[in-house]
Design an enzyme around this catalytic site. Structure first.
Site, PDB file in Angstrom:
ATOM      1  N   HIS A   9      66.720  35.145  54.385  1.00 14.35           N
ATOM      2  CA  HIS A   9      65.807  34.666  53.308  1.00 14.35           C
ATOM      3  C   HIS A   9      66.730  34.449  52.017  1.00 14.35           C
ATOM      4  O   HIS A   9      67.348  35.179  51.438  1.00 14.35           O
ATOM      5  CB  HIS A   9      64.831  35.436  53.040  1.00 14.35           C
TER       6      HIS A   9
ATOM      7  N   LYS B 289      53.556  35.964  54.521  1.00 14.41           N
ATOM      8  CA  LYS B 289      53.979  35.094  53.630  1.00 14.41           C
ATOM      9  C   LYS B 289      55.565  35.272  53.379  1.00 14.41           C
ATOM     10  O   LYS B 289      56.012  36.440  53.747  1.00 14.41           O
ATOM     11  CB  LYS B 289      53.333  35.314  52.248  1.00 14.41           C
TER      12      LYS B 289
ATOM     13  N   HIS C  11      64.547  43.056  52.756  1.00 15.34           N
ATOM     14  CA  HIS C  11      63.526  43.732  52.816  1.00 15.34           C
ATOM     15  C   HIS C  11      62.602  42.948  53.573  1.00 15.34           C
ATOM     16  O   HIS C  11      62.389  41.687  53.726  1.00 15.34           O
ATOM     17  CB  HIS C  11      62.994  44.035  51.323  1.00 15.34           C
TER      18      HIS C  11
ATOM     19  N   ASP D  49      50.891  43.783  50.443  1.00  8.13           N
ATOM     20  CA  ASP D  49      52.248  44.273  50.998  1.00  8.13           C
ATOM     21  C   ASP D  49      52.373  46.051  51.117  1.00  8.13           C
ATOM     22  O   ASP D  49      53.293  46.266  50.423  1.00  8.13           O
ATOM     23  CB  ASP D  49      53.172  43.512  49.962  1.00  8.13           C
TER      24      ASP D  49
ATOM     25  N   CYS E 200      53.892  40.787  43.664  1.00  4.99           N
ATOM     26  CA  CYS E 200      52.785  40.358  44.311  1.00  4.99           C
ATOM     27  C   CYS E 200      51.401  40.364  43.977  1.00  4.99           C
ATOM     28  O   CYS E 200      50.783  39.533  44.178  1.00  4.99           O
ATOM     29  CB  CYS E 200      53.191  40.781  45.890  1.00  4.99           C
TER      30      CYS E 200
HETATM   31  C1  VGL Z   1      57.276  41.905  46.580  1.00  5.14           C
HETATM   32  C2  VGL Z   1      59.423  41.443  45.615  1.00  5.14           C
HETATM   33  C3  VGL Z   1      59.957  40.953  46.719  1.00  5.14           C
HETATM   34  C4  VGL Z   1      56.123  42.436  46.323  1.00  5.14           C
HETATM   35  C5  VGL Z   1      57.907  41.110  47.583  1.00  5.14           C
HETATM   36  O1  VGL Z   1      55.362  42.664  47.508  1.00  5.14           O
HETATM   37  O2  VGL Z   1      55.812  42.739  45.222  1.00  5.14           O
HETATM   38  N1  VGL Z   1      58.214  42.072  45.571  1.00  5.14           N
HETATM   39  N2  VGL Z   1      59.145  40.615  47.826  1.00  5.14           N
HETATM   40 ZN    ZN Z   2      59.718  39.606  49.577  1.00  9.37          ZN
END
Ligand code: VGL
Ligand code: ZN
Length: 199
Positions: free
Chosen positions: A54, A108, A83, A10, A153
């Site tokens: 979402h 994802k 986000h 991410d 994540c």
């Molecule tokens: C993430 C919060 C929401 C991450 C993704 O990549 O850690 N955190 N979505």
């Molecule tokens: Zn997220």
């Protein structure tokens, strides 16, 4: 032959300074991640990829603010600011990340009703993303994990990976955390206890 994969979690605009869910120093790890790509047999990028409505977004829960908790059918869930909405600039990889070096990009969080922190399973810990099969069929058993965010994540991905039997190293120098109420220390301790190597 045993192969090592770099799993880059991410590294997207919304998790970097100026983004919707900015992680402090999120952009600082990009040069080091690019360099780490040289040392592995495979590069996999993950991309948080949510529909605009979402269920992990606080905006979908009247009266709730970002960073508050809610209960989902699969357990407790942090409510986030909107986000990484599919197709937006915030969902794109950081421009300095060498995304063209990826063998595979796994998305994802695309199911409205369930969040997916882990690169392997959605937050019900049951619905697979397909990454396990991809790695196994390529003969990859060692994973080096880097990216954002350490305590969400990266943490969930590393814990699932050790459960699945992969040999997992998290490069702490190439991760940055969100740290909600001690979540960073808790994640580091949990990973250590599970057998993740923290480098
Ligand atoms: C993430 C919060 C929401 C991450 C993704 O990549 O850690 N955190 N979505
Ligand atoms: Zn997220």
């Amino acid at each position: 032959m045993t192969q090592t994969a770099l799993i880059v979690i991410d590294v997207q605009n919304d998790f970097c300074p100026g983004g919707a869910l900015a992680v402090a120093g999120g952009d600082q790890i990009v040069p080091g991640i690019n360099a780490a790509m040289d040392a592995v047999g495979a590069v996999i990028l993950t991309q948080d990829w949510h529909p605009a409505d979402h269920s992990s977004f606080a905006s979908q829960h009247p009266g709730k603010a970002p960073m508050e908790m809610t209960q989902m059918p699969y357990g407790p869930q942090v409510l986030w600011p909107d986000h990484c909405v599919q197709g937006t600039r915030g969902a794109e990889f950081h421009p300095a990340l060498q995304a063209n070096r990826a063998d595979m990009i796994i998305r994802k969080g695309y199911n409205r009703n369930i969040d997916s922190y882990s690169a392997f399973f959605e937050n019900d810990h049951k619905t697979p993303t397909g990454l396990e099969g991809y790695l196994r069929t390529r003969g990859i058993s060692r994973l080096v994990m880097v990216g954002l965010a350490t305590d969400f994540c990266v943490n969930f991905s590393a814990l699932d990976a050790v459960k699945l039997g992969f040999d997992v190293t998290v490069r702490r120098d190439l991760c940055r955390g969100i740290d909600l109420e001690g979540s960073l220390d808790a994640a580091l301790e949990g990973m250590r206890q599970a057998g993740v190597a923290l480098a």
